[in-house]
Motif scaffolding. Structure first.
Motif, short mmCIF file in Angstrom:
data_model
loop_
_atom_site.label_atom_id
_atom_site.label_comp_id
_atom_site.label_asym_id
_atom_site.label_seq_id
_atom_site.Cartn_x
_atom_site.Cartn_y
_atom_site.Cartn_z
N LYS A 127 0.91 -1.21 0.08
CA LYS A 127 -0.05 -0.01 0.03
C LYS A 127 0.72 1.17 -0.04
N LEU A 128 0.58 2.21 -0.62
CA LEU A 128 1.25 3.52 -0.89
C LEU A 128 0.58 4.64 -0.34
N ALA A 129 1.30 5.66 0.20
CA ALA A 129 0.85 6.82 0.86
C ALA A 129 1.68 7.94 0.66
N VAL A 130 1.30 9.08 0.56
CA VAL A 130 1.65 10.28 0.12
C VAL A 130 1.23 11.62 0.67
N PRO A 131 1.73 12.59 1.25
CA PRO A 131 1.04 13.99 1.26
C PRO A 131 1.71 14.69 0.14
N SER A 132 0.87 15.45 -0.20
CA SER A 132 1.14 16.23 -1.39
C SER A 132 0.41 17.64 -1.43
N LEU A 149 -1.72 -1.16 -7.14
CA LEU A 149 -1.59 -1.14 -5.61
C LEU A 149 -2.34 0.25 -5.14
N PRO A 150 -2.90 -0.16 -4.08
CA PRO A 150 -3.83 0.83 -3.49
C PRO A 150 -3.06 2.34 -3.03
N ALA A 151 -3.62 3.59 -3.46
CA ALA A 151 -2.88 4.86 -3.09
C ALA A 151 -3.58 5.47 -1.98
N CYS A 184 0.01 17.11 6.61
CA CYS A 184 -0.28 15.92 5.88
C CYS A 184 0.66 14.79 6.23
N GLY A 185 1.77 15.32 6.16
CA GLY A 185 3.01 14.29 6.57
C GLY A 185 3.00 13.89 7.70
N LYS A 186 2.78 14.51 8.73
CA LYS A 186 2.51 13.83 10.25
C LYS A 186 1.56 12.87 10.16
N ILE A 187 0.62 13.05 9.65
CA ILE A 187 -0.70 12.03 9.59
C ILE A 187 0.03 10.74 9.21
N ILE A 188 0.62 10.78 7.95
CA ILE A 188 1.22 9.36 7.17
C ILE A 188 2.03 8.81 8.30
N ALA A 189 2.84 9.71 9.04
CA ALA A 189 4.02 9.05 9.74
C ALA A 189 3.37 8.58 11.01
N GLU A 190 2.26 9.07 11.60
CA GLU A 190 1.75 8.68 12.77
C GLU A 190 0.91 7.19 12.59
N ARG A 191 0.30 7.16 11.17
CA ARG A 191 -0.64 6.02 10.83
C ARG A 191 0.17 4.91 10.05
N GLU A 195 -1.30 0.89 9.60
CA GLU A 195 -1.99 0.66 8.30
C GLU A 195 -1.16 -0.23 6.94
N GLY A 196 0.08 -0.31 7.47
CA GLY A 196 0.98 -0.99 6.40
C GLY A 196 1.38 -0.08 5.15
N TRP A 197 1.28 1.20 5.50
CA TRP A 197 1.56 2.12 4.21
C TRP A 197 3.04 2.20 3.86
N PHE A 198 3.48 2.16 2.55
CA PHE A 198 5.02 2.78 2.32
C PHE A 198 4.63 4.18 2.07
N ASP A 199 5.40 4.86 2.79
CA ASP A 199 5.46 6.27 2.56
C ASP A 199 6.45 6.82 1.63
N VAL A 200 5.68 7.53 0.30
CA VAL A 200 6.73 7.74 -0.65
C VAL A 200 6.67 9.34 -0.89
N SER A 201 6.78 9.97 0.14
CA SER A 201 7.02 11.39 0.40
C SER A 201 8.21 11.66 0.04
N THR A 202 8.15 12.98 -0.47
CA THR A 202 9.46 13.30 -1.50
C THR A 202 10.57 13.23 -0.35
N LEU A 203 11.79 12.92 -0.79
CA LEU A 203 13.02 12.52 -0.23
C LEU A 203 12.94 11.82 0.98
#
Ligand SMILES: Cc1ncc(COP(=O)(O)O)c(C=O)c1O
Ligand SMILES: [Zn+2]
Length: 386
Positions: A127-132, A149-151, A184-191, A195-203
């Motif tokens: 599963k992929l996640a990004v703040p954007s 894959l789910p985004a 948005c980035g903080k929410i992804i980092a916390e969850r 959730e089993g997300w791979f964080d594809v945030s820039t850098l």
């Protein structure tokens, strides 16, 4: 596949390459190292003739092992357009626009996501996640769909409508947040753990920058291996700036170019100019931006994890950092459009008033080769022109 390992951009710690990773233990970005001697056996300037018309023509310096994991929607090999009418208006003779608006999903974010999602798939992400700020989300949604894959996408609720709709229509799970991209980035980092997300945030993963670096290879190829004198680049997270600089270094080590480098210029909006402020102050980290605002949504990045790398590049290259007002950058969309027929994103258009500032300061010779990066298409920002 010529990747040898990953290394930290700050502390130098080395990591094995074939694992899904985010940041170094020290909290800074990881970059990809290649065996360029091995790459050079098949990867020569001459070998590029006749290769496919996308960024995958540089496959020896891209990290994907198995060809079948490559996800392509035709990203890269965008035109480098000689902007003669605009140049004449400015009193210049060698002005170019690299038009990234013609990429899949309408921005240069396609480059980074094509490579990052191909790698995430190859290395087993589920599963992929990004703040954007908008365009990265659209690109993730598209390549995640292609990968099957789910985004999971988190964007500020005032993101341009086109970005929200394109993500929904390419099947992503979209959440709008009352806050900035950093929230948005903080929410992804916390969850993400739960959730089993791979964080594809820039850098925050090492491969988006690999996709973005192909802009540097393309500039070399399109200018017959004579890099420009100056590159103006609208900077948020800075992945493209960092990527191009990495590409120039690789190209020199491959023996394709010499040691001369373009002056790299970061362009930001006055309402969110952490790099411009830090550059002026001689600081090595981005300045704090308490109330980040600009209609150029891609530039609304108050804190970039790669800030110290960008500042180092600007200084090493003899470049600088310039901010422009929103009214200047919006007016510049029409100036570029009417002069050159390119409907630029507000972020890309911001390069024009920045260039004017540099001309006024006497920092540009009339016949120098200058490249402005139009990083996206204006079509995605209709509400800005209402
Ligand atoms: C059109 C556009 N230009 C520039 C940027 C900034 O790019 P970077 O994060 O590589 O600095 C963005 C980021 O969202 C963007 O969408
Ligand atoms: Zn480190």
């Amino acid at each position: 596949m010529n990747v040898t390992h990953l290394y930290c951009s700050s502390c130098g710690k080395e990591y094995e390459a074939r694992k899904l990773v985010n940041l170094c233990v020290c909290g800074k970005p990881l970059l990809v190292a290649y065996d360029l001697e091995k790459a050079a056996r098949t990867f020569t300037r001459e070998s590029l003739a006749g290769r496919e018309n996308s960024l995958w023509r540089y496959r020896e310096v891209l990290p994907i092992e198995n060809e079948k994991n490559v996800l392509s929607l035709g990203e890269g090999m965008t035109p480098l357009i000689k902007a003669d009418r605009l140049a004449a208006m400015l009193g210049l003779s060698n002005l170019y626009i690299k038009d990234e608006g013609v990429n899949p999903t309408g921005s240069f974010k396609a480059r980074g996501m094509a490579v990052a999602i191909s790698m995430a798939k190859e290395l087993g992400a589920r599963k992929l996640a990004v703040p954007s700020a908008g365009n990265a989300a659209g690109a993730l949604a598209a390549y995640a769909a292609k990968a099957g894959l789910p985004a999971f996408i988190f964007m500020p609720n005032d993101t341009p409508k086109a970005n929200i709709v394109e993500c929904q229509q390419t099947g992503a799970h979209v959440t709008l947040i009352d806050g900035l991209i950093t929230d948005c980035g903080k929410i992804i980092a916390e969850r993400k753990e739960q959730e089993g997300w791979f964080d594809v945030s820039t850098l925050k993963e090492p491969y988006r920058v690999e996709g973005k670096k192909t802009m540097g290879y393309e500039l070399g190829e399109q200018l017959n291996w004579e890099l420009p004198d100056m590159i103006l680049y609208p900077t948020g997270g800075g992945t493209g700036l960092i990527g191009m600089w990495k590409a120039f270094d690789e190209m020199e080590r491959l023996g394709w170019i010499g040691s001369r480098r373009p002056r790299m210029v970061t362009v930001q909006a006055e309402g969110c100019a952490p790099i411009v402020k830090a550059f002026a102050a001689g600081a090595s980290a981005g300045a704090d931006v308490p109330d980040a605002h600009t209609v150029a949504s891609g530039l609304r990045v108050p804190k970039a994890v790669g800030d110290f790398i960008m500042l180092d590049i600007l200084r090493k290259s003899g470049g600088t950092a310039i901010s422009v007002t929103d009214s200047e950058l919006v007016a510049a969309v029409k100036e570029i459009g009417a002069a050159e027929g390119i409907f630029a994103a507000p972020e890309g258009a911001a390069c024009l008033p920045a260039l004017r500032t540099l001309i006024k300061r006497g920092e540009i010779e009339k016949d120098e080769r200058i490249v402005l990066f139009n990083t996206g298409t204006g079509v995605k920002y209709l509400e800005v022109f209402a």
